[in-house]
Design an enzyme around this catalytic site. Structure first.
Site, PDB file in Angstrom:
ATOM      1  CE1 TYR A   1       0.179   2.686  13.365  1.00  0.00           C
ATOM      2  CE2 TYR A   1      -1.809   3.795  12.610  1.00  0.00           C
ATOM      3  CZ  TYR A   1      -0.555   3.274  12.357  1.00  0.00           C
ATOM      4  OH  TYR A   1      -0.038   3.340  11.090  1.00  0.00           O
TER       5      TYR A   1
ATOM      6  CG  ASN B   1      -5.072   3.296   8.623  1.00  0.00           C
ATOM      7  OD1 ASN B   1      -5.180   2.316   7.893  1.00  0.00           O
ATOM      8  ND2 ASN B   1      -4.635   4.468   8.183  1.00  0.00           N
TER       9      ASN B   1
ATOM     10  CG  HIS C   1      -0.979   8.902   3.421  1.00  0.00           C
ATOM     11  ND1 HIS C   1      -1.157   7.540   3.598  1.00  0.00           N
ATOM     12  CD2 HIS C   1      -0.592   9.362   4.617  1.00  0.00           C
ATOM     13  CE1 HIS C   1      -0.880   7.217   4.861  1.00  0.00           C
ATOM     14  NE2 HIS C   1      -0.527   8.311   5.496  1.00  0.00           N
TER      15      HIS C   1
ATOM     16  NE  ARG D   1      -3.320   2.532   2.607  1.00  0.00           N
ATOM     17  CZ  ARG D   1      -3.201   3.393   3.602  1.00  0.00           C
ATOM     18  NH1 ARG D   1      -2.512   3.094   4.686  1.00  0.00           N
ATOM     19  NH2 ARG D   1      -3.780   4.569   3.530  1.00  0.00           N
TER      20      ARG D   1
ATOM     21  CD  GLU E   1      -1.571   3.984   7.991  1.00  0.00           C
ATOM     22  OE1 GLU E   1      -1.325   4.433   9.131  1.00  0.00           O
ATOM     23  OE2 GLU E   1      -1.738   4.703   6.994  1.00  0.00           O
TER      24      GLU E   1
ATOM     25  CD  GLU F   1      -4.666   7.585   9.699  1.00  0.00           C
ATOM     26  OE1 GLU F   1      -4.125   8.627  10.096  1.00  0.00           O
ATOM     27  OE2 GLU F   1      -4.350   6.463  10.118  1.00  0.00           O
TER      28      GLU F   1
HETATM   29  C1  FCB Z   1      -1.160   7.163  10.695  1.00  0.00           C
HETATM   30  C2  FCB Z   1      -0.748   7.680   9.337  1.00  0.00           C
HETATM   31  C3  FCB Z   1       0.580   7.181   8.869  1.00  0.00           C
HETATM   32  C4  FCB Z   1       1.580   7.071   9.983  1.00  0.00           C
HETATM   33  C5  FCB Z   1       0.998   6.350  11.168  1.00  0.00           C
HETATM   34  C6  FCB Z   1       1.949   6.177  12.322  1.00  0.00           C
HETATM   35  O1  FCB Z   1      -2.044   8.054  11.301  1.00  0.00           O
HETATM   36  O2  FCB Z   1      -1.702   7.335   8.376  1.00  0.00           O
HETATM   37  O3  FCB Z   1       1.007   8.007   7.819  1.00  0.00           O
HETATM   38  O4  FCB Z   1       2.099   8.294  10.290  1.00  0.00           O
HETATM   39  O5  FCB Z   1      -0.135   7.016  11.614  1.00  0.00           O
END
Ligand code: FCB
Length: 444
Positions: free
Chosen positions: A295, A293, A122, A78, A347, A168
Site C-alpha cells: 500500500y 500486499n 483473514h 481473491r 492487495e 498478513e
Molecule cells: C490490509 C488488509 C485488508 C484491508 C487493507 C486496506 O492490511 O489485508 O483487509 O483492510 O489492508
C-alpha cells in the site's frame, strides 16, 4: 510522463480484485462469533462504533457481486473463508450450511469464468479459540488451524486456483496483540512475538496438511511496507533496518530461509518467542506462490519532532503516503534476496472519500494510484521479477477494521443503507485496461 501500456504485461497475466469474509459477508447470525464480533462490541474500538453483522450483505448478494466482477472483466477473485462460518467453535463440528455458501460462490465464479483464489485466515478467529486458549498465543491453535485448512482443501482444492494460509501475519500479531488496534486488542510485545511464531507454525502445518489432499497451488500473503530512513543519518538507517526486520524479514526469513533474523531476536530480548526443535523446518515449507500486499512505505525518522514523509504524490484517506516506486524496488529486492516462488500482488489500493453524484463516482485519485502502481509492477517485471497477477483491494467498499465504514477502498461504491453498488470511475478505468490487455494478448 511514463505511459502505462497493457502490452507491458504478458498474455495470461491475471487481473483480479480482492475482499475478505469479515469485511463483506454479513449474515453474522449464520456463523459462529469471531474475535472481530467481540472487538466491535467493545466501546471505543471501532471509529464509527459499527460492527460486521451486515457489512455488504455479501452472503445474500454474492450472485450480484459475481456479476459486478463479470462486468469488470477480472478473471480472478481473491476472497477469504470465515473459519467460524464453516466451524463455529474452531474445532469439532463442521457447519455444512457454511460450506454450502462457499460451494455456491465457487460454482458461480467458475460459471462466470472467474478463478477463485482462497485465503484461509483473514483475521476472523473463532471467538471460542480466544476464550479457551487465548487465541494465537497458544500453540494449541496450530493443529486446529491445520485441520481446518485440510478440510477446506479436501472439499474445494480441485475447484479453486490457489489457497493462501494466512493474510498478513504481521497485522495479526502486532496490531492485534501488541498495539491493540485490531482484535483481540491486547498490548503485549511478548505475546505478539509468540503469536507471530504460532502463526508461522500454523502456516507450515497447514501447508503440510493440505499437500496430502490437494494439488492446487499453496502459499501465503504478507504485507510489505518497505522502510526508508527519513534522513541519511546512522540513527535513521538503523531504525529503518529494524522496521524492515520486524515487518519484512521476520516473516520472509523463516519462510524462505528457515531462521529468524538475528538482529530482531536481539532487539526482542526476553520477549523473543519460545520455539521448539523442528519448528523452523516446519515453517519453511516449499511454496507455490508468494502473495505480496503493498500500500505504502514507512518513512522512518528518529528526530523529535519526526521528519514527515514528503508525500510528493499525495496521501490517501488513510493518511498513507502514495509512493509506488517502493513497490518496484521492493519486488526487485525480495527476488534478489529470497528467490521466492512466483509472486502475486494480492492487495494494492487506496481509500478515498468517494461520493455518488448523478450515478457516478469521480475518483480520479484512485485511477492515478492504480495506474502508477501497475506501472511500478510492470517495471519490476522488466527487471526480472516473476509477477503473475494483480488483485486490486478492494472489489467493494467495506468494513475497514478499526476504521469501520469510514474508509472506502472499493472499485464499487456501496451505499450501506440500501446496499446499492455503483461502479466508480476507477472501475470503468480498470475494466478498460483489462479489455486492452486482453486485446493485446490475443493479438487483435
Ligand atoms: C490490509 C488488509 C485488508 C484491508 C487493507 C486496506 O492490511 O489485508 O483487509 O483492510 O489492508
Amino acid at each position: 510522463m511514463p505511459v502505462l501500456d497493457a502490452a507491458l504485461f504478458r498474455p495470461g497475466f491475471l487481473w483480479g480484485a480482492a475482499t475478505s469474509a469479515a469485511q463483506i459477508e454479513g449474515a453474522a447470525d449464520t456463523r459462529g462469533p469471531s474475535i472481530w464480533d467481540r472487538f466491535c462490541a467493545e466501546p471505543g474500538r471501532i471509529m464509527d462504533g459499527s460492527n460486521i453483522d451486515v457489512a455488504c450483505d455479501h452472503v445474500h448478494r454474492f450472485h450480484e457481486d459475481v456479476q459486478l466482477m463479470r462486468w469488470l472483466g477480472t478473471k480472478a477473485y481473491r476472497f477469504s473463508i470465515a473459519w467460524p462460518r464453516v466451524q463455529p467453535d474452531g474445532r469439532g463440528a463442521w457447519n455444512e450450511a457454511g460450506f454450502a455458501f462457499y460451494d455456491r460462490l465457487i460454482d458461480e465464479l467458475v460459471a462466470a469464468g472467474i478463478q477463485p483464489h482462497v485465503t484461509l485466515y483473514h483475521w476472523d478467529l473463532p471467538a471460542a479459540l480466544h476464550d479457551d486458549f487465548g487465541g494465537w498465543q497458544s500453540r494449541e491453535v496450530v493443529p486446529l488451524f491445520a485441520a481446518y485448512a485440510a478440510e477446506v482443501a479436501r472439499r474445494f482444492g480441485s475447484r479453486v486456483k490457489s489457497i493462501a494460509t494466512l493474510n498478513e501475519p504481521w497485522c495479526v500479531a502486532t496490531l492485534g496483540y501488541e498495539t491493540a488496534q485490531f482484535a483481540p486488542g491486547l498490548t503485549s510485545r511478548a505475546a505478539a512475538a509468540q503469536v507471530s511464531h504460532h502463526l508461522l507454525l500454523a502456516h507450515g502445518a497447514a501447508i503440510e496438511a493440505m499437500r496430502q489432499v490437494t494439488r492446487t497451488p499453496l502459499g501465503i500473503v504478507l504485507n510489505h511496507t518497505p522502510a526508508f530512513p527519513a534522513e541519511p543519518t546512522e540513527a535513521d538507517r538503523r531504525a529503518a533496518r529494524l522496521d524492515d526486520g520486524l515487518n519484512v524479514r521476520w516473516y520472509m526469513d523463516p519462510i524462505f530461509r528457515g531462521s529468524y533474523p538475528a538482529d530482531v531476536i536481539e532487539h526482542l530480548g526476553a520477549d523473543a518467542p519460545k520455539t521448539e526443535p523442528g519448528d523452523l523446518e516446519r515453517i519453511a515449507q516449499p511454496l507455490d506462490f508468494l502473495g505480496v500486499n503493498f500500500y505504502t512505505r514507512s518513512f522512518i525518522s528518529t528526530q523529535q519532532p519526526a521528519v514527515p514523509a514528503p508525500g510528493a504524490m499525495g496521501f490517501t484517506d488513510m493518511g498513507w503516503e502514495v509512493y509506488p516506486k517502493a513497490l518496484t524496488q521492493h519486488l526487485v529486492r525480495i527476488t534478489r534476496e529470497y528467490s521466492p516462488p512466483p509472486i502475486f500482488i494480492t492487495e494494492n489500493g487506496m481509500a478515498n472519500p468517494d461520493t455518488v453524484t448523478g450515478g457516478r463516482v469521480h475518483d480520479e485519485a484512485r485511477i492515478n494510484y492504480l495506474r502508477e502502481h501497475l506501472l511500478a509492477v510492470s517495471r519490476a517485471i522488466e527487471l526480472g521479477v516473476d509477477v503473475r497477477g494483480y488483485f486490486y483491494w478492494s472489489l467493494l467498499d467495506n468494513f475497514e477494521w478499526n476504521s469501520g465504514y469510514t474508509k472506502r477502498f472499493g472499485l464499487f461504491h456501496v451505499d450501506y443503507a440500501t446496499q446499492v453498488r455503483t461502479a466508480k470511475d476507477s472501475a470503468h478505468w480498470y475494466r478498460e485496461f483489462i479489455r486492452q490487455h486482453a486485446a493485446v494478448a490475443s493479438g487483435s
